[in-house]
Every structure is written in structure tokens, then in C-alpha cells.
Design an enzyme around this catalytic site. Sequence first.
Site, PDB file in Angstrom:
ATOM      1  CD  GLU A 193      -2.252   3.126  -5.319  1.00 59.30           C
ATOM      2  OE1 GLU A 193      -1.306   2.463  -4.881  1.00 59.30           O
ATOM      3  OE2 GLU A 193      -2.180   3.793  -6.378  1.00 59.30           O
ATOM      4  N   GLY A 222       0.532  -3.634  -1.579  1.00 60.79           N
ATOM      5  CA  GLY A 222       0.203  -4.138  -0.263  1.00 60.79           C
ATOM      6  C   GLY A 222      -0.839  -5.239  -0.368  1.00 60.79           C
TER       7      GLY A 222
END
Length: 350
Positions: free
Chosen positions: A138, A67
Site C-alpha cells: 500500500e 481491492g
Amino acid sequence: MALDDSVLLRTEGRAGYITLNRPRALNALTRPMVRTIDAALAQWEQDESVAVVVVSGAGERGLCAGGDIRAIHADTLAGGNTSFDFWRDEYRLNARIARYSKPYVALMDGIVMGGGVGVSAHGDVRVVTERSAVAMPETGIGFVPDVGGTHLLAQAPGELGTHLALTGTAVGAADALLCGLADHFIPSTRLAELTASLAGLDVAEAVRLCAQAAPEGELARHREWIDDCYAAGSVEEILDRLLDRGDPAAKEAAETILTRSPTSLKVTLAALRRARQLGVLEPVLDQEYRVSCAAFSSPDLVEGVRAQVIDKDRRPRWSPAELSEVTDADVARFFAPLGDGELRLSGSTG
């Protein structure tokens, strides 16, 4: 159909082709891109002339690096919440891909990370190449694996998924296949042939003509210590086991984990264990949405993106800085129900 040229759509023969088209940004996903892909899939599912969907990335560097975390970082600093809308649309797209009624072929060439995994690894036919680098990184930016990543990693053999989730390590073709993140190895030089042939051939036949055995990977020979160490009940115990093994690879994994956000590590481990119990994708996506919304207000997300992407000093100052300072209550906050704000893909809020 496309809102802009960041997603290119076309049909040829029996195939619908989706190309992520932000090569300078490693095809990082924006909300308009997600909505364009979702609309195309909805339309093609009802179009009898389209028998297969093929997803790829423009440029030579990868399918998708994730993203647009720069936009999320800016949203956080501005005190906004447009990221919530992005995640809501993105996770709904992930669910659509997973239950899509027509063959969904994802060309996972080059870098495939975060949101890139979300638009590929839930598909039916997932192709990796010698250039593939697949990861859910992440914890290195103060976030937690999402886009159904905790579901995928929880389903990996043994504790391989826990290893990949906590370290954020990128894996090549053979290891992606071993972990259940991909289905076939095809050399990058034959991707154009595969892409073209899908316009006329049955998917299985087109893949059969191009697929080969993948070069040897790394993880298989480390399964013993990975499965033992990561089966521990806490991140602290995992680290103790890794450091006690006397194996250079285990020590390297521990050293990597120690650079990650302590809060993200503990929430990630809890999310994986919960995902394993949930079993199917939709309730896991509901859970990930809660976790992502909570992470949005965490200081570690802003700091992690700053250190890794904005300033690139690679020296994040995590808060709390130590695993021992992250309490069970801190972790539980990430899984708290959102009331009217729930995603509700699974039809419940539990």
C-alpha cells in the site's frame, strides 16, 4: 446465493467452496464480491453439512491482487464516499474469517496482495505454493496496509513485518511461513488434489498428504539487519540505519522506501506500533478503518493509483514530497476518531 458470477459458490461432500472469479482483474475484490462471500460464510456456518470452507482464485495468476483500487480512485475523483462502505463491509468480512467456527482453508497460490491477504491470511489453514507472492504494497500507492494487515505484520517475528509494510516487498512461500502469513507449503501441482480431498477428508489429513517443505526463502538470513534497523523510532532513523549498514540488501530496502509516499510511510509505522499494542484483530480493524477514511482524502492516494495503475508512468508526485515535511500532527490526523462513523468491531471507539 451469489449476486453475480464474480464469486462462484458450491458445496461438495463436507466442503463449501468459494472461488473469486475475476481472473482478468487478478480477482480484485469489489463490494458485491465481499458481500457474497460474507453471506456464504454466514449461511455455511449454520449448515451442519458443511464442515470446512475452501477459498481460491480463478485463473493461473493468483488468489487476489487486492481491492478494486480503480474503483476507489474513481470514487475519490468523483468526490464520493462509497469506498467507506466497501471498507466497512470488507473489514467486517476479515473479522468474520478470523473468528470463523469452522476450518477456513485459503489457497494462497500466485499473487496475494492487499485485500487478497485479508480474505486468506486470517484463516485457520493458509496454503502457499512455489508461485505465491504475498504482499501488502500500500505505501507504493499512497495508502496504508489495511484488511487487518497491520495486525498480521505487527505479529511477525522481530521487525520483519515493519520491513514488509514499509517497502511493500512481496515474499514467497518460505518467507510467508516465517512471517506467520501462511501455515503450509503445497506445490501448485497438488492443489487440485487437496481441493478435491477436502470434500471427504479431515482437513489435517488432507493437508498432511500434500504438504512438503518449502524451498529456501530470503528473509531469514537478513534478520540481523532487519531487526536492528527497523526497531528505530522513526522512518528517518530507519533509513539512516539501513544506509549505514553497508549491506547491499539493506541499501536496496532504503532505496525502495525512498520511492514510497512519505505520509504513508509515517502513518504505516505508527499504525504498526499501535497495532502491536492493541494485540487483537478487531480494535486494529477499527483503527485501520479510521486510517483508510483519512487516506481517502489524501492527495497521495489519488496520485499513487494514477502513477501505478492508471497511467502506469511509475512516477508519483507525492505531497508532501519529503519525510521531513510530514509532521506529527499530519500523522495524528489519520487516527482521529470518526464519531458516529466508527466501524466499532471492538465494541469501543478508543
